[in-house]
Design a protein around this motif. Structure first.
Motif, PDB file in Angstrom:
ATOM      1  N   ALA A   1      14.715  10.218 -38.759  1.00 16.85           N
ATOM      2  CA  ALA A   1      14.498   9.560 -39.994  1.00 16.85           C
ATOM      3  C   ALA A   1      15.418   8.301 -40.222  1.00 16.85           C
TER       4      ALA A   1
ATOM      5  N   ILE B   1      17.117   6.128 -42.569  1.00 22.07           N
ATOM      6  CA  ILE B   1      17.758   6.086 -44.189  1.00 22.07           C
ATOM      7  C   ILE B   1      18.223   4.784 -44.496  1.00 22.07           C
TER       8      ILE B   1
ATOM      9  N   TYR C   1      10.407   9.557 -40.127  1.00 21.86           N
ATOM     10  CA  TYR C   1      10.547   9.755 -41.639  1.00 21.86           C
ATOM     11  C   TYR C   1      11.354   8.413 -42.157  1.00 21.86           C
ATOM     12  N   CYS C   2      10.772   8.288 -43.552  1.00 16.87           N
ATOM     13  CA  CYS C   2      11.178   6.825 -44.223  1.00 16.87           C
ATOM     14  C   CYS C   2      12.022   7.466 -45.145  1.00 16.87           C
ATOM     15  N   ILE C   3      13.380   7.296 -45.208  1.00 18.39           N
ATOM     16  CA  ILE C   3      14.219   7.505 -46.568  1.00 18.39           C
ATOM     17  C   ILE C   3      14.446   6.603 -47.489  1.00 18.39           C
ATOM     18  N   ASN C   4      14.063   6.416 -48.658  1.00 22.46           N
ATOM     19  CA  ASN C   4      14.428   5.594 -49.699  1.00 22.46           C
ATOM     20  C   ASN C   4      14.436   6.310 -51.054  1.00 22.46           C
TER      21      ASN C   4
ATOM     22  N   CYS D   1       7.724   7.759 -48.594  1.00 15.97           N
ATOM     23  CA  CYS D   1       9.303   7.885 -48.793  1.00 15.97           C
ATOM     24  C   CYS D   1       9.638   9.156 -49.250  1.00 15.97           C
ATOM     25  N   TYR D   2      10.891   9.516 -48.620  1.00 18.25           N
ATOM     26  CA  TYR D   2      11.560  10.791 -49.103  1.00 18.25           C
ATOM     27  C   TYR D   2      12.620  10.316 -49.765  1.00 18.25           C
ATOM     28  N   THR D   3      13.470  10.707 -50.872  1.00 15.33           N
ATOM     29  CA  THR D   3      14.478  10.645 -51.612  1.00 15.33           C
ATOM     30  C   THR D   3      15.758  10.747 -50.496  1.00 15.33           C
ATOM     31  N   SER D   4      15.700  11.916 -49.993  1.00 15.50           N
ATOM     32  CA  SER D   4      16.742  12.282 -49.048  1.00 15.50           C
ATOM     33  C   SER D   4      16.083  13.148 -48.041  1.00 15.50           C
ATOM     34  N   VAL D   5      17.040  13.277 -46.681  1.00 15.46           N
ATOM     35  CA  VAL D   5      16.556  13.861 -45.825  1.00 15.46           C
ATOM     36  C   VAL D   5      16.186  15.270 -46.082  1.00 15.46           C
TER      37      VAL D   5
ATOM     38  N   CYS E   1      22.703  14.814 -44.023  1.00 16.45           N
ATOM     39  CA  CYS E   1      22.100  15.105 -42.612  1.00 16.45           C
ATOM     40  C   CYS E   1      22.812  16.118 -42.110  1.00 16.45           C
TER      41      CYS E   1
END
Lengths: 446, 446
Positions: free
Chosen positions: B11, B13, B39-42, B53-57, B83
């Motif tokens: 991921a 972040i 995974y793209c976290i934003n 995009c995910y807001t958080s892992v 995490c």
């Protein structure tokens, strides 16, 4: 001597039908580069490479300024005699097979004839010369194997031909410009001192690089180099520093190398900058070429890579140079905080952009405590743009202080490097290369 | 640690919409190279660069092995906690702004949390890693600015990110292969010793190069490096050798450098090869990579340039190495006279062709008095053909003796160099580079 470097007409004696033979290679190269008249001498052929062959220089009606001789050793003297008859007083003798293989008498006979008849000879057992201004080129290697360096202001005298050859090829690759190159081999009646004297008067030569293994006439060498080094820097690498390597020298050019310490002391007395490697020779020369005199030995380092700043600092201190202690620290801090650490080195950190460099350089150059500026630029970092070349160049133009750049990297780096060097800023691959050169610059100006 | 270098899913972040921001650069690079899940976290965007995009892992359903963190320093701990909740025990923290700018408490808090929760972190204040076998690449520079080196068997640990960056770019240009690169920055809870230990077990790493400025836990470092250096050579450059440069170190990575002599003694005791420059580090590493152990320190030099033979001899003697005294001199003489001077160096002279080299090398390698062979090849000379690469390569395959080539030149030289290095023969630009490396090879095997 000017007839050697700047002849209006050249005869190549010993041009072969075979494209790979020495005389032919030289003839082909001259045909392409030399603007004056060129004569092809071969007693057995009518024409070679579309050019009429003469059996001897004596059969040429026009005046000839210089001859390049590439025929077997035993025939050299006869041909030299013909040259003399024809009024050619300057010759380049490429041919090997003289004192370097023990044929001392043959060489003495040659020297005797040359001296008595007021002739001068480059060589024998040499590559001869490359002059980027008169376009005389007697190197027996085609440009696809040995690229010639561009026109410039360094001249290079080498006792060793092959080494000279390899180094020229390297210089062409580094985009370093050359005025004159001489491989003088056995130096039968023109030696390193004579070339030094000649180059000291050459307006296109700003720095003279020398590779030599032995000096026959020490007094003459010291006398001349003491004079020359006051006008132009002489950067010298001595080969054959140990007893064992002296033996190799003996068989290489037929002269004895002598004690290394004696040489070093003589070089120092003569104002010569002695270096320890080929790399250091040309690194030093390109800095001296800029003709900037530092007022002292205080160096300011500016970097966008902390580690590189530290390695550079180590090199400054190891060489007994000083770190400057800039006075306008607060002024710089105001403009560069929070990104930078304003000490020496000024660490602009990986976030530095072109503008940060500009501020740091501008303020450092103004500072009286800074004698020399070393700027480390790692252009791989994303915030650096191509315009930084112009910023550096403008700063460099405005200052009399030596301005040096350190850059490590690959292809994209090379583009920055070439542009900066075109704008008269010497660029070094690694911190130790830059600092060694600065140490030599200071030594020369002391 | 294997989750760092060999994760199945990553991921990133802090992937920004802007193409030049750190997290985004890393994400784009990974998208191209990494074969596992990414995974793209934003928290503010729905998709970036065509990826959801995910807001958080915590919102990702699948298992994640490793996270790369590139967000402002103050937010790092919260994200690390997320995490941990998600079961990600390995993180790479690119973010700067910790102890290196005096925020020691923030770093301690981070360390405390990581340690208590059995997590490990590369960084903070670092470039992270490049693994050419697992294709993990967290360097925040696009390949057009920073070319990655090819796959190979050197690994490189660097306390300095920018220096590491520039050096990788240089290695790619020199065609040097890399297994793993780590820029570890402030080393919050994984340090140089841990990386050494890990790399000692990495089957793709034959030599470990290290640039470091300071070691926090000296005992641990010595204990581990003593073990590792018995298995694999460690070649190390220490930055910050003087009091003044130690000050710069302090502000660079937030740790004190300590006395240089103490370090040098400790390195020696631990079997580490300490070098004096970046160039020497990689020159030495590429020779050690060949895994050839010399039986002694007697060197035979073969050359087609007399001057280069002499300069090389000077370097051998300066470094207190020995020149071999070959026994089968007469045999070689018979085959090579009159062109060559059969001593040490064997000077094949400028007329040497491929066959002359073959005879000289073959006989030298057979000779019991020769431990190491140094072959100088100036391929600019007309009698050398391209086939010489195969001759050298065959000779090198047949012998257990270290076999090193020195070549100076430009473009055409580069082609020879690349081919020889592909055939496992280390090639050096200048005599001093080669002989320094040999000195280090002998030191390691003593």
């Amino acid at each position: 001597m000017d007839k050697i470097f700047n002849p209006k007409s050249i005869a190549v004696i010993g041009v072969s039908k075979s494209k790979d033979k020495v005389g032919r290679v030289i003839f082909e190269n001259l045909k392409k580069t030399f603007k004056g008249k060129l004569y092809c001498i071969n007693p057995h052929e009518k024409s070679i490479s579309g050019k009429k062959c003469y059996t001897s220089v004596l059969n040429v009606k026009e005046k000839i300024d210089m001859a390049v001789i590439a025929i077997p050793a035993l025939k050299v003297i006869d041909v030299v005699k013909e040259c003399n008859k024809k009024g050619i007083k300057s010759v380049v003798i490429i041919t090997a097979g003289f004192s370097e293989i023990g044929k001392n008498n043959l060489e003495l006979e040659l020297k005797d004839y040359l001296d008595k008849n007021n002739m001068i000879a480059v060589g024998p057992n040499c590559l001869g010369i490359l002059d980027n201004y008169s376009n005389v080129d007697t190197l027996f290697a085609y440009p696809d194997k040995l690229k010639r360096p561009k026109k410039g202001n360094l001249s290079f005298i080498s006792q060793s031909g092959a080494a000279g050859c390899a180094i020229l090829d390297m210089l062409s690759n580094n985009n370093t410009g050359i005025s004159k190159f001489v491989s003088y081999g056995n130096a039968v009646n023109v030696d390193e001192s004579d070339y030094l004297k000649y180059l000291s008067k050459d307006k296109n030569t700003k720095v003279i690089c020398v590779y030599l293994e032995a000096v026959e006439d020490g007094k003459k060498f010291m006398k001349i180099s003491r004079k020359v080094s006051k006008k132009k820097p002489i950067v010298l690498l001595k080969g054959g520093k140990f007893k064992e390597s002296e033996e190799a020298t003996l068989s290489h050019t037929g002269s004895m190398a002598g004690s290394s310490e004696v040489y070093s002391a003589a070089f120092k007395q003569s104002g010569i900058i002695e270096v320890n490697s080929i790399r250091e020779m040309f690194d030093t020369a390109k800095l001296l070429e800029k003709k900037k005199k530092p007022k002292g030995n205080k160096i300011q380092i500016i970097t966008n890579g902390g580690g590189y700043g530290i390695i550079t600092t180590d090199n400054v201190l190891k060489n007994n140079l000083k770190l400057s202690n800039i006075r306008n620290k607060e002024k710089i801090k105001k403009k560069l905080l929070p990104i930078a650490v304003v000490k020496n080195p000024i660490d602009l950190t990986g976030s530095a952009n072109d503008e940060h460099y500009k501020i740091a350089i501008e303020n450092s150059l103004k500072d009286k405590d800074v004698d020399i500026l070393v700027v480390i630029l790692l252009p791989q970092l994303p915030s650096i743009s191509k315009n930084i070349v112009n910023i550096f160049s403008n700063m460099n133009k405005l200052t009399k202080k030596p301005f040096v750049v350190i850059m490590t990297g690959g292809e994209s780096n090379k583009i920055y490097k070439e542009k900066l060097e075109e704008k008269d800023i010497p660029v070094y691959d690694f911190p130790n290369d830059a600092i060694n050169s600065i140490k030599n610059l200071i030594k020369y100006n002391q």
